[in-house]
Design a protein around this motif. Structure first.
Motif, PDB file in Angstrom:
ATOM      1  N   GLY A 135       0.824   2.810  -3.354  1.00 42.26           N
ATOM      2  CA  GLY A 135      -0.376   3.586  -3.656  1.00 42.26           C
ATOM      3  C   GLY A 135      -0.339   4.964  -3.024  1.00 42.26           C
ATOM      4  O   GLY A 135      -0.673   5.967  -3.667  1.00 42.26           O
ATOM      5  N   HIS A 155      -9.000   1.925  -7.313  1.00 43.44           N
ATOM      6  CA  HIS A 155      -9.512   1.810  -5.942  1.00 43.44           C
ATOM      7  C   HIS A 155     -10.969   1.380  -5.904  1.00 43.44           C
ATOM      8  O   HIS A 155     -11.379   0.636  -5.013  1.00 43.44           O
ATOM      9  CB  HIS A 155      -9.350   3.149  -5.215  1.00 43.44           C
ATOM     10  N   TRP A 208      -0.360   8.548  -4.956  1.00 43.82           N
ATOM     11  CA  TRP A 208      -1.374   9.572  -4.665  1.00 43.82           C
ATOM     12  C   TRP A 208      -0.716  10.898  -4.286  1.00 43.82           C
ATOM     13  O   TRP A 208      -1.135  11.967  -4.754  1.00 43.82           O
ATOM     14  CB  TRP A 208      -2.283   9.105  -3.521  1.00 43.82           C
ATOM     15  N   SER A 210      -3.955   0.409  -5.605  1.00 42.02           N
ATOM     16  CA  SER A 210      -5.355   0.730  -5.293  1.00 42.02           C
ATOM     17  C   SER A 210      -5.585   0.888  -3.794  1.00 42.02           C
ATOM     18  O   SER A 210      -6.732   1.072  -3.358  1.00 42.02           O
ATOM     19  CB  SER A 210      -6.268  -0.370  -5.841  1.00 42.02           C
ATOM     20  N   LEU A 211      -4.521   0.803  -2.998  1.00 43.91           N
ATOM     21  CA  LEU A 211      -4.586   0.939  -1.533  1.00 43.91           C
ATOM     22  C   LEU A 211      -5.459  -0.134  -0.900  1.00 43.91           C
ATOM     23  O   LEU A 211      -6.119   0.101   0.110  1.00 43.91           O
ATOM     24  CB  LEU A 211      -5.109   2.332  -1.142  1.00 43.91           C
ATOM     25  N   ARG A 212      -5.466  -1.347  -1.498  1.00 38.69           N
ATOM     26  CA  ARG A 212      -6.327  -2.397  -0.973  1.00 38.69           C
ATOM     27  C   ARG A 212      -5.562  -3.656  -0.566  1.00 38.69           C
ATOM     28  O   ARG A 212      -6.179  -4.641  -0.185  1.00 38.69           O
ATOM     29  CB  ARG A 212      -7.388  -2.759  -2.020  1.00 38.69           C
ATOM     30  N   ASN A 240       0.821  -1.219   0.000  1.00 40.21           N
ATOM     31  CA  ASN A 240       0.000   0.000   0.000  1.00 40.21           C
ATOM     32  C   ASN A 240       0.856   1.271   0.000  1.00 40.21           C
ATOM     33  O   ASN A 240       0.373   2.342  -0.384  1.00 40.21           O
ATOM     34  CB  ASN A 240      -0.942   0.015   1.207  1.00 40.21           C
TER      35      ASN A 240
END
Length: 205
Positions: free
Chosen positions: A7, A66, A11, A181-183, A4
């Motif tokens: 990501g 995301h 961002w 996607s920060l997942r 993460n």
């Protein structure tokens, strides 16, 4: 370590780049007006468009990653686990049921949630992420696109007397793509299959 961080880095850089584009356009426009007394220059305009599109596609791409729907069949990105539990009977007056369906008070009064009991614990799930199986078809039509272990379902169905809950949970694997996607390592989604012997074993209120 979770991917993460990748990501978050993208961002931060994307937002910084967007801020730079806004600042660049403002400074160039002020210089253009001060030097030439004009407000429009074709070459500068093309630069503005290219830089703005780059920032939009950058941040837009991250947003798309995301919020894109969960694909349970993408095994390289999703790790699946399914928990099986026998349902417990509950009484409603002189009637007994395994599942309690709640209908909405407005519109066409569609079912909005299901409540069931297993191992002396109460669970409530949204109807958007669950379905009822009450006939010969073990997997309802709305759940056929999920990668169920059919042999395991048939075994549990026989052992439980056709009354069980199968909860399929997907977790995002720790991959660079999921990191963007920060997942990464987060729960993707959960779906509950509620099996009852007969339709009348589902009460409504």
């Amino acid at each position: 370590m979770s991917w993460n961080w990748l990501g978050w880095l993208m961002w931060i850089l994307g937002i910084v780049f967007l801020g730079f584009v806004i600042h660049y356009i403002r400074v160039k426009q002020l210089m253009l007006i001060a030097k030439t007394k004009k407000r429009f220059d074709g070459k500068l305009f093309i630069q503005y468009v290219v830089m703005s599109l780059a920032a939009i596609f950058w941040l837009g791409g991250l947003l798309y990653l995301h919020f894109q729907p969960v694909d349970y069949n993408a095994h390289q990105q999703i790790r699946l686990s399914t928990k099986y539990q026998p349902l417990q009977l509950h009484d409603q007056g002189n009637d007994y049921y395994y599942v309690l369906a709640k209908r909405s008070v407005a519109g066409k009064k569609t079912i909005v949630s299901y409540t069931y009991w297993t191992n002396d614990s109460k669970y409530m799930v949204s109807s958007h992420f669950s379905s009822i199986s009450d006939g010969e078809r073990l997997i309802p039509v709305e759940a056929t696109n999920l990668p169920w272990n059919k042999k395991k379902l048939q075994k549990i169905d026989s052992e439980s007397g056709h009354a069980f809950a199968a909860v399929m949970t997907g977790h995002y694997r720790n991959t660079p793509l999921n990191g963007l996607s920060l997942r990464a390592n987060h729960v993707a989604s959960s779906y509950t299959l509620l099996r009852v012997p007969q339709k009348n074993m589902v009460a409504e209120h």
